[in-house]
Design a protein around this motif. Structure first.
Motif, PDB file in Angstrom:
ATOM      1  N   VAL A   1     -53.418  12.894  11.379  1.00  0.00           N
ATOM      2  CA  VAL A   1     -52.844  14.062  10.965  1.00  0.00           C
ATOM      3  C   VAL A   1     -53.255  13.664   9.644  1.00  0.00           C
ATOM      4  O   VAL A   1     -53.678  14.969   9.389  1.00  0.00           O
ATOM      5  CB  VAL A   1     -50.723  14.083  11.468  1.00  0.00           C
ATOM      6  CG1 VAL A   1     -50.523  15.030  10.529  1.00  0.00           C
ATOM      7  CG2 VAL A   1     -51.209  14.146  12.672  1.00  0.00           C
ATOM      8  N   ASP A   2     -52.756  13.341   9.065  1.00  0.00           N
ATOM      9  CA  ASP A   2     -53.232  13.160   7.588  1.00  0.00           C
ATOM     10  C   ASP A   2     -54.463  13.743   7.184  1.00  0.00           C
ATOM     11  O   ASP A   2     -54.679  14.562   6.530  1.00  0.00           O
ATOM     12  CB  ASP A   2     -52.654  11.894   6.692  1.00  0.00           C
ATOM     13  CG  ASP A   2     -50.975  11.832   6.957  1.00  0.00           C
ATOM     14  OD1 ASP A   2     -50.256  13.067   6.985  1.00  0.00           O
ATOM     15  OD2 ASP A   2     -50.969  11.033   5.784  1.00  0.00           O
ATOM     16  N   GLU A   3     -55.364  13.347   7.814  1.00  0.00           N
ATOM     17  CA  GLU A   3     -57.172  12.912   7.937  1.00  0.00           C
ATOM     18  C   GLU A   3     -57.310  14.795   8.116  1.00  0.00           C
ATOM     19  O   GLU A   3     -58.031  14.980   7.599  1.00  0.00           O
ATOM     20  CB  GLU A   3     -57.982  11.766   8.620  1.00  0.00           C
ATOM     21  CG  GLU A   3     -57.976  10.301   7.790  1.00  0.00           C
ATOM     22  CD  GLU A   3     -58.206   9.398   9.188  1.00  0.00           C
ATOM     23  OE1 GLU A   3     -58.534   9.772  10.045  1.00  0.00           O
ATOM     24  OE2 GLU A   3     -58.190   8.434   8.257  1.00  0.00           O
ATOM     25  N   LEU A   4     -56.831  15.008   9.597  1.00  0.00           N
ATOM     26  CA  LEU A   4     -57.127  16.197   9.868  1.00  0.00           C
ATOM     27  C   LEU A   4     -56.378  17.097   8.933  1.00  0.00           C
ATOM     28  O   LEU A   4     -57.175  18.257   9.081  1.00  0.00           O
ATOM     29  CB  LEU A   4     -55.866  17.093  11.466  1.00  0.00           C
ATOM     30  CG  LEU A   4     -56.909  15.451  12.405  1.00  0.00           C
ATOM     31  CD1 LEU A   4     -56.180  15.886  13.779  1.00  0.00           C
ATOM     32  CD2 LEU A   4     -58.246  15.611  12.818  1.00  0.00           C
ATOM     33  N   LEU A   5     -55.288  16.555   8.464  1.00  0.00           N
ATOM     34  CA  LEU A   5     -55.138  18.028   7.208  1.00  0.00           C
ATOM     35  C   LEU A   5     -55.291  17.482   6.315  1.00  0.00           C
ATOM     36  O   LEU A   5     -55.888  19.308   5.937  1.00  0.00           O
ATOM     37  CB  LEU A   5     -53.564  18.044   7.380  1.00  0.00           C
ATOM     38  CG  LEU A   5     -52.334  18.001   8.059  1.00  0.00           C
ATOM     39  CD1 LEU A   5     -50.993  18.024   8.266  1.00  0.00           C
ATOM     40  CD2 LEU A   5     -52.442  19.250   8.865  1.00  0.00           C
TER      41      LEU A   5
END
Length: 405
Positions: free
Chosen positions: A131-135
């Protein structure tokens, strides 16, 4: 039954706004004779109590083989009538969606441990990392963002593929295959299924020769599961795990964008996020219609007599907004869900023997993905008011283009 259908689920008034359309049908009758999405006639079940009764009754089957009336044709005949090549039939018959009773329970038992709450809890850090990488990527991109295509789909695909054991280099193929199957073009479905089955056979052979720490390696080690079983499980898990999850995230994100009071509540009381996920699945779940089923015997549901062989279509979305069951049927109320929702019988993840296998994983994914999205971009909002896009077999999607701030 010989009377004319009371409603037609293919009516543009329903397809254009399915949630409101099914609500109107529920208000008229919780069980009625209808023209169903595939064009056949059968029972449309919208009331919460009736839906739960149908989904938990072993006399209501996914497989119509051997039943009287219109359901007399076998699954093979149904698939062949749709142009399915005979060599694809074993995999379609072995799907968890096609099975009933002991055979369904056997295959489900072989993988259910992988989706238990304790095991899923160990996946939370990895879900958070994805999630953090995508955001990070979304925040670095100027202008608007397609939240479904650039956030929800990649997240759902990454999580389920890692769990099952699909190499990252192959995720793009699964994304492409999933799109073809959802779009429903018969000319493309057959060759796509052939590609998927061939790929999965090769992957099964690789995992048998070189086991890894993934679900597929555990599956191929089980003596009572054939290669066809293993292939059918991979196809089911990856397709169901990414397509439904992506739409769940998109729908829930849109609902929160439209409801600043609920967003503020979650900002000040983040411990309510698990309840928020349950409530948003109830009010804005991605699956409106369950799989078409057939009555194996004469039965009575909600005072209505259903004859053996009749088709039965339950509407999960309408049942989850049934005023007879829910205190706040049409609006998400996170605090109410936290205090009372566990006793109210939402069918957002299904009900009975076919209750969603991945419910614990879906809840973790949704909680992490939605909380992180609104924490990182509290001003996220739609570019324009999204519209429902009808898909084959009574399904729908919402395209969601957003400004992040």
């Amino acid at each position: 039954m010989s009377s004319e259908p009371v409603v037609d689920v293919r009516d543009p008034a329903v397809l254009g706004d399915p949630m409101c359309g099914y609500d109107r049908i529920l208000a008229a009758s919780p069980i009625c004779w209808a023209r169903l999405p595939g064009g056949e006639e059968g029972w449309l079940v919208t009331g919460s109590a009736a839906v739960r009764a149908v989904l938990s009754d072993p006399a209501v089957r996914n497989d119509p083989t051997g039943l009287p009336g219109p359901g007399a044709q076998t699954q093979e005949e149904m698939f062949l009538a749709l142009g399915t090549p005979p060599e694809h039939l074993p995999y379609l018959r072995a799907s968890l969606l096609s099975l009933d009773g002991a055979e369904h329970a056997r295959l489900r038992r072989g993988i259910s441990h992988a989706f238990g709450a304790s095991r899923v809890a160990t996946l939370r850090p990895r879900v958070q990392q994805i999630v953090d990488e995508l955001l990070d990527d979304l925040g670095a991109a100027p202008g608007t963002v397609d939240l479904l295509e650039e956030y929800a789909y990649p997240l759902a695909m990454a999580v389920v593929c890692e769990l099952v054991g699909v190499p990252e280099a192959d995720w793009a193929d699964w994304y492409r295959w999933g799109k073809v199957l959802v779009d429903g073009d018969p000319a493309r479905i057959t060759p796509t299924l052939g590609e998927m089955f061939a790929y999965c056979h090769a992957l099964v052979d690789r995992r048998r020769a070189e086991p890894r720490d993934d679900l597929l390696s555990e599956v191929v080690a089980q003596d009572d599961l054939t290669d066809v079983d293993a292939v059918a499980l991979v196809v089911f898990l990856v397709l169901a795990g990414h397509e439904t999850m992506a739409h769940m995230l998109s729908n829930a994100a849109l609902a929160l964008m439209r409801d600043p009071a609920q967003r503020e509540l979650l900002r000040t009381e983040p411990e309510l996020w698990p309840a928020a996920v349950r409530e948003l699945v109830r009010t804005d779940g991605p699956v409106q219609l369950a799989r078409l089923r057939y009555a194996a015997t004469d039965l009575e549901v909600g005072g209505v007599r259903i004859s053996a062989g009749d088709a039965v279509q339950v509407v999960l979305g309408a049942a989850n907004r049934d005023p007879a069951q829910f205190a706040h049927p049409h609006e998400a109320d996170v605090r109410w869900q936290a205090e009372h929702g566990g006793r109210e019988g939402s069918v957002g993840f299904g009900w009975g023997p076919h209750f969603c296998l991945g419910v614990a994983l879906a809840k973790v994914e949704a909680e992490v993905a939605l909380r992180s999205l609104f924490d990182r971009f509290p001003g996220v909002r739609p570019v324009t008011e999204p519209a429902w896009v009808p898909l084959p077999r009574g399904r729908h999607r919402v395209n969601l283009e957003v400004h992040l701030s």
